[in-house]
Scaffold this active site. Structure first.
Site, PDB file in Angstrom:
ATOM      1  CG  ASP A   1      -1.875  -1.170   1.096  1.00 17.71           C
ATOM      2  OD1 ASP A   1      -2.253  -1.607   0.083  1.00 17.71           O
ATOM      3  OD2 ASP A   1      -3.211  -1.216   2.256  1.00 17.71           O
TER       4      ASP A   1
ATOM      5  N   GLY B   1      -5.855  -1.182  -2.437  1.00 15.18           N
ATOM      6  CA  GLY B   1      -5.444   0.092  -1.862  1.00 15.18           C
ATOM      7  C   GLY B   1      -6.337   0.088  -1.365  1.00 15.18           C
TER       8      GLY B   1
ATOM      9  NE  ARG C   1     -11.862  15.334 -28.131  1.00 16.95           N
ATOM     10  CZ  ARG C   1     -11.561  14.529 -26.651  1.00 16.95           C
ATOM     11  NH1 ARG C   1     -12.337  15.806 -26.071  1.00 16.95           N
ATOM     12  NH2 ARG C   1     -10.301  14.259 -26.337  1.00 16.95           N
TER      13      ARG C   1
HETATM   14  O1  F6P Z   1      -2.701  -4.151   2.979  1.00 16.01           O
HETATM   15  C1  F6P Z   1      -2.280  -4.542   2.121  1.00 16.01           C
HETATM   16  C2  F6P Z   1      -3.623  -5.049   1.497  1.00 16.01           C
HETATM   17  O2  F6P Z   1      -2.923  -5.948   0.174  1.00 16.01           O
HETATM   18  C3  F6P Z   1      -4.235  -4.016   0.738  1.00 16.01           C
HETATM   19  O3  F6P Z   1      -4.182  -3.303  -0.777  1.00 16.01           O
HETATM   20  C4  F6P Z   1      -5.594  -4.423   0.613  1.00 16.01           C
HETATM   21  O4  F6P Z   1      -7.069  -4.300   0.840  1.00 16.01           O
HETATM   22  C5  F6P Z   1      -5.820  -5.490   1.332  1.00 16.01           C
HETATM   23  O5  F6P Z   1      -4.200  -6.150   2.117  1.00 16.01           O
HETATM   24  C6  F6P Z   1      -6.057  -7.228   1.208  1.00 16.01           C
HETATM   25  O6  F6P Z   1      -5.965  -7.798   2.591  1.00 16.01           O
HETATM   26  P1  F6P Z   1      -6.099  -9.620   2.743  1.00 16.01           P
HETATM   27  O7  F6P Z   1      -5.232 -10.147   2.135  1.00 16.01           O
HETATM   28  O8  F6P Z   1      -6.050  -9.769   4.107  1.00 16.01           O
HETATM   29  O9  F6P Z   1      -7.523  -9.913   2.249  1.00 16.01           O
END
Ligand code: F6P
Ligand code: ADP
Length: 329
Positions: free
Chosen positions: A137, A180, A221
């Site tokens: 992130d 994200g 366009r």
């Molecule tokens: O924090 C990293 C991340 O990949 C985020 O971008 C995402 O929202 C989350 O982890 C997903 O987490 P999990 O793998 O626990 O579903």
């Protein structure tokens, strides 16, 4: 009490990866182990992050244990999310395990949540900790980059380049949802590098009706294909695609890249970042600098208090967002 110099020598270091895995974590593990050996210290791996800490999943990590991993995605130490560690009882169990295994200090590689955990270990339990930013992130203040971000961006970019082939061939609109949870760093970087016509991030309000109207004007366009990059924290790609199709009447598809972005071999940039930060974390620990995190600013390693992560929130560069918008016209 934070970022204070400790008195006791650090001979036995516990190392863990925690939270979402990020490409480059293995390169950091390798660097920590080998740098510690260089300093005459030893490293004990904790499997599955704070969960393994509570449950006592410790394993010795000699130099040979980290051979041939610098190029591998994921984490050989495994990782987990562990709500129990947020409780007093969970933390008490973890500290008891650290004492039982005669650990002098803990290095944690992870994202915002994991580094909060490292801060609590130091603040509440006086366990010497050093944090290494590992999260695709890239939302951690104090460091220009977190381990895994560059690889995730390049993986998502590769996907977007391929999707554009189909968008152009079919005169279609594509909405590509990238990761994200609360931030738009991946979306902004990928959108700019991929020449997206619109980028939707949680930090900046948007209206699908306005994007739809812009697309309608563009189609009159003669512009027939579009890529809209949306951060998962801003909106669901499927919902945005349905709105855009309803407004424009043009065929619109959604692709959710999801966990594709978390895996795979780390890029050279992530390997170098992880290697430099892994070594710096050990250096900080043997110097007795605890309750700190290592980071990279202007290509220089920096060491700063862990609470910087939440006292100085990191935000996207709005001028880059505006540039992407201007270039997409
Ligand atoms: O924090 C990293 C991340 O990949 C985020 O971008 C995402 O929202 C989350 O982890 C997903 O987490 P999990 O793998 O626990 O579903
Ligand atoms: P990331 O480190 O990738 O941001 P999480 O937010 O899921 O991932 O955090 C990983 C783990 O860190 C959590 O499962 C929990 O064990 C620990 N953690 C998160 N927030 C805190 C907190 N405020 N205090 C103590 N530990 C925390």
């Amino acid at each position: 009490m934070s970022a204070r110099k400790g008195k006791q020598p650090v001979k036995r270091i516990a190392l863990m990866t925690s939270g979402g895995d990020a490409p480059g974590m293995n390169a950091a593990i390798r660097a920590v182990v080998r740098r510690a050996i260089h300093h005459g210290s030893e490293v004990v791996g904790v499997r599955r992050g704070y969960l393994g800490l509570i449950e006592g999943e410790f394993e010795p990590l000699p130099a040979t244990a980290v051979s041939g991993i610098i190029n591998r995605g994921g984490t050989i130490l495994l990782t987990a999310r562990c709500p129990e560690f947020k409780t007093e009882e969970g933390q008490g169990d973890a500290v008891a395990q650290l004492r039982q295994h005669q650990i002098d200090g803990v290095i944690v590689v992870g994202g915002d949540g994991s580094l909060h955990g490292a801060h609590e270990l130091w603040q509440k339990w006086q366990v010497p900790t050093v944090g290494i930013p590992g999260s695709i992130d890239n939302d951690l203040a104090g460091t220009d980059f977190s381990i895994g971000f560059d690889t995730a961006v390049n993986t998502a970019l590769d996907a977007i380049d391929k999707i554009r082939d189909t968008a152009v061939s079919h005169d279609r609109i594509f909405v590509v949802e990238v990761m994200g949870r609360d931030v738009g760093f991946i979306a902004l970087e990928v959108g700019l590098a991929g020449g997206a016509e619109a980028i939707l991030v949680p930090e900046i309000p948007f209206e699908t009706t306005r994007i739809g109207s812009t697309i309608k004007r563009g189609r009159r366009r003669g512009k027939t294909s579009y890529i809209i990059v949306v951060a998962e924290g801003a909106a669901r790609g499927i919902a945005v695609a349905a709105d855009i199709e309803a407004i424009t009447g043009a065929e619109t598809r959604a692709t959710v890249l999801g966990h594709l972005q978390r895996g795979g071999a780390p890029t050279a940039a992530d390997r170098v970042l992880a290697t430099r930060l892994g070594a710096a974390a050990v250096d900080a620990m043997v110097e007795g600098r605890f309750g700190v995190m290592v980071g990279m600013q202007a290509n220089q390693v920096v060491v700063f208090p862990l609470e910087t992560i939440w006292t100085q929130r990191k935000t996207i560069d709005t001028s880059v967002y505006e540039l992407a918008h201007v270039l997409a016209a």
